[in-house]
Scaffold this active site. Structure first.
Site, PDB file in Angstrom:
ATOM      1  N   HIS A  70      -1.422  16.524  -6.853  1.00  0.00           N
ATOM      2  CA  HIS A  70      -1.147  15.082  -6.072  1.00  0.00           C
ATOM      3  C   HIS A  70      -0.042  14.458  -6.797  1.00  0.00           C
ATOM      4  O   HIS A  70      -0.012  14.275  -8.215  1.00  0.00           O
ATOM      5  CB  HIS A  70      -2.229  14.231  -5.897  1.00  0.00           C
ATOM      6  CG  HIS A  70      -3.096  14.774  -4.964  1.00  0.00           C
ATOM      7  ND1 HIS A  70      -3.171  14.437  -3.646  1.00  0.00           N
ATOM      8  CD2 HIS A  70      -4.127  15.795  -4.810  1.00  0.00           C
ATOM      9  CE1 HIS A  70      -4.087  14.889  -2.837  1.00  0.00           C
ATOM     10  NE2 HIS A  70      -4.708  15.808  -3.568  1.00  0.00           N
ATOM     11  N   PRO A  71       1.057  13.619  -5.942  1.00  0.00           N
ATOM     12  CA  PRO A  71       1.950  12.862  -6.599  1.00  0.00           C
ATOM     13  C   PRO A  71       1.400  11.511  -7.153  1.00  0.00           C
ATOM     14  O   PRO A  71       0.535  11.262  -6.543  1.00  0.00           O
ATOM     15  CB  PRO A  71       3.145  12.668  -5.574  1.00  0.00           C
ATOM     16  CG  PRO A  71       2.103  12.573  -4.274  1.00  0.00           C
ATOM     17  CD  PRO A  71       1.150  13.721  -4.740  1.00  0.00           C
ATOM     18  N   SER A  83       2.350  13.771   2.123  1.00  0.00           N
ATOM     19  CA  SER A  83       2.436  12.463   1.205  1.00  0.00           C
ATOM     20  C   SER A  83       3.368  11.433   1.453  1.00  0.00           C
ATOM     21  O   SER A  83       3.109  10.311   1.296  1.00  0.00           O
ATOM     22  CB  SER A  83       2.465  13.035  -0.295  1.00  0.00           C
ATOM     23  OG  SER A  83       1.153  13.769  -0.562  1.00  0.00           O
ATOM     24  N   GLU A  86       2.179   9.329   4.341  1.00  0.00           N
ATOM     25  CA  GLU A  86       1.068   8.580   3.987  1.00  0.00           C
ATOM     26  C   GLU A  86       1.628   7.348   3.108  1.00  0.00           C
ATOM     27  O   GLU A  86       1.008   6.106   3.193  1.00  0.00           O
ATOM     28  CB  GLU A  86       0.090   9.627   3.098  1.00  0.00           C
ATOM     29  CG  GLU A  86      -0.668  10.342   4.386  1.00  0.00           C
ATOM     30  CD  GLU A  86      -1.258  11.692   3.386  1.00  0.00           C
ATOM     31  OE1 GLU A  86      -2.115  12.477   4.218  1.00  0.00           O
ATOM     32  OE2 GLU A  86      -1.388  11.586   2.233  1.00  0.00           O
ATOM     33  N   GLN A  87       2.327   7.771   2.175  1.00  0.00           N
ATOM     34  CA  GLN A  87       2.847   6.548   1.250  1.00  0.00           C
ATOM     35  C   GLN A  87       3.641   5.613   2.012  1.00  0.00           C
ATOM     36  O   GLN A  87       3.646   4.508   1.509  1.00  0.00           O
ATOM     37  CB  GLN A  87       3.526   7.243  -0.027  1.00  0.00           C
ATOM     38  CG  GLN A  87       2.575   7.849  -0.892  1.00  0.00           C
ATOM     39  CD  GLN A  87       3.017   8.083  -2.337  1.00  0.00           C
ATOM     40  OE1 GLN A  87       3.667   7.284  -2.970  1.00  0.00           O
ATOM     41  NE2 GLN A  87       2.625   9.090  -2.982  1.00  0.00           N
ATOM     42  N   PHE A 118      -3.583   9.120 -10.133  1.00  0.00           N
ATOM     43  CA  PHE A 118      -4.192   8.090  -9.407  1.00  0.00           C
ATOM     44  C   PHE A 118      -4.395   8.592  -8.142  1.00  0.00           C
ATOM     45  O   PHE A 118      -3.295   8.848  -7.556  1.00  0.00           O
ATOM     46  CB  PHE A 118      -3.833   6.859  -9.642  1.00  0.00           C
ATOM     47  CG  PHE A 118      -4.808   5.831  -8.869  1.00  0.00           C
ATOM     48  CD1 PHE A 118      -5.930   5.330  -8.999  1.00  0.00           C
ATOM     49  CD2 PHE A 118      -4.300   5.371  -7.360  1.00  0.00           C
ATOM     50  CE1 PHE A 118      -6.845   4.765  -8.393  1.00  0.00           C
ATOM     51  CE2 PHE A 118      -4.902   4.771  -6.544  1.00  0.00           C
ATOM     52  CZ  PHE A 118      -6.358   4.168  -7.066  1.00  0.00           C
ATOM     53  N   ALA A 121      -7.315   7.559  -0.810  1.00  0.00           N
ATOM     54  CA  ALA A 121      -6.786   7.934   0.639  1.00  0.00           C
ATOM     55  C   ALA A 121      -6.274   6.611   1.095  1.00  0.00           C
ATOM     56  O   ALA A 121      -6.922   5.629   1.303  1.00  0.00           O
ATOM     57  CB  ALA A 121      -8.094   8.162   1.572  1.00  0.00           C
ATOM     58  N   VAL A 122      -4.703   6.618   1.159  1.00  0.00           N
ATOM     59  CA  VAL A 122      -4.125   5.242   1.389  1.00  0.00           C
ATOM     60  C   VAL A 122      -4.173   4.680   2.826  1.00  0.00           C
ATOM     61  O   VAL A 122      -4.050   3.709   3.163  1.00  0.00           O
ATOM     62  CB  VAL A 122      -2.668   5.426   0.814  1.00  0.00           C
ATOM     63  CG1 VAL A 122      -2.648   5.580  -0.684  1.00  0.00           C
ATOM     64  CG2 VAL A 122      -1.869   6.253   1.804  1.00  0.00           C
TER      65      VAL A 122
END
Length: 166
Positions: A70-71, A83, A86-87, A118, A121-122
């Protein structure tokens, strides 16, 4: 990502099944490769449960590799399209330079403390809520945070699978 039906997944070649589900768990195609062996699935819930079980029954080292795939949130690096989306939806691609520096420092503290990025789930969160969670969770014990991070990975996978499958 194009939507696919469960019937299409069940009827797909092993290679197509794996390719379709390869990004459900970030850069961890092995989850889909093991899930393909348990077809046919009677529901998307059954598929999600099997993928979760595969991760939960994997070794600690495999789980750590999953976390490391994960980033860092808010970091300006190469990441999967999912990702990025989502971000972006959480406002993490529009950080001010001050916010970016704050996220960078806290990401580094978190990584130094736990040895993996870190993960949260954003979906439905904004950058302030995410930053607050980072500040809070960096105080967790290593065991508690490892478990929390794996649960967040499962939440992300659930959201991605729901978006993919009808």
């Amino acid at each position: 990502m194009a939507m696919v039906t469960l019937t299409e997944l069940n009827g797909a070649s092993d290679e197509a099944f794996v390719q379709t589900l390869s990004s459900i768990y970030e850069h961890s195609k092995w989850v889909a490769e093991l899930a393909v062996e348990h077809r046919p699935y009677s529901s998307v819930s059954e598929l999600r449960a099997k993928m979760k079980e595969i991760v939960d029954q994997s070794s600690v080292e495999q789980k750590k590799r999953l976390l490391l795939a994960h980033p860092n949130l808010g970091e300006r690096i190469q990441m999967t399209d999912l990702s990025k989306q989502e971000q972006q939806n959480a406002g993490l691609t529009d950080l001010t330079s001050t916010e970016y520096d704050q996220f960078l420092r806290l990401n580094q503290t978190y990584m130094d403390t736990f040895g993996f990025p870190f993960i949260v789930a954003v979906k439905g969160m904004d950058k302030a809520a995410i930053y607050q969670q980072m500040q809070s969770r960096v105080k967790n014990s290593a065991e508690e945070e490892f478990s929390t991070a794996i649960e967040e990975v499962h939440k992300i996978a659930h959201i991605r699978l729901q978006a993919l499958c009808s």
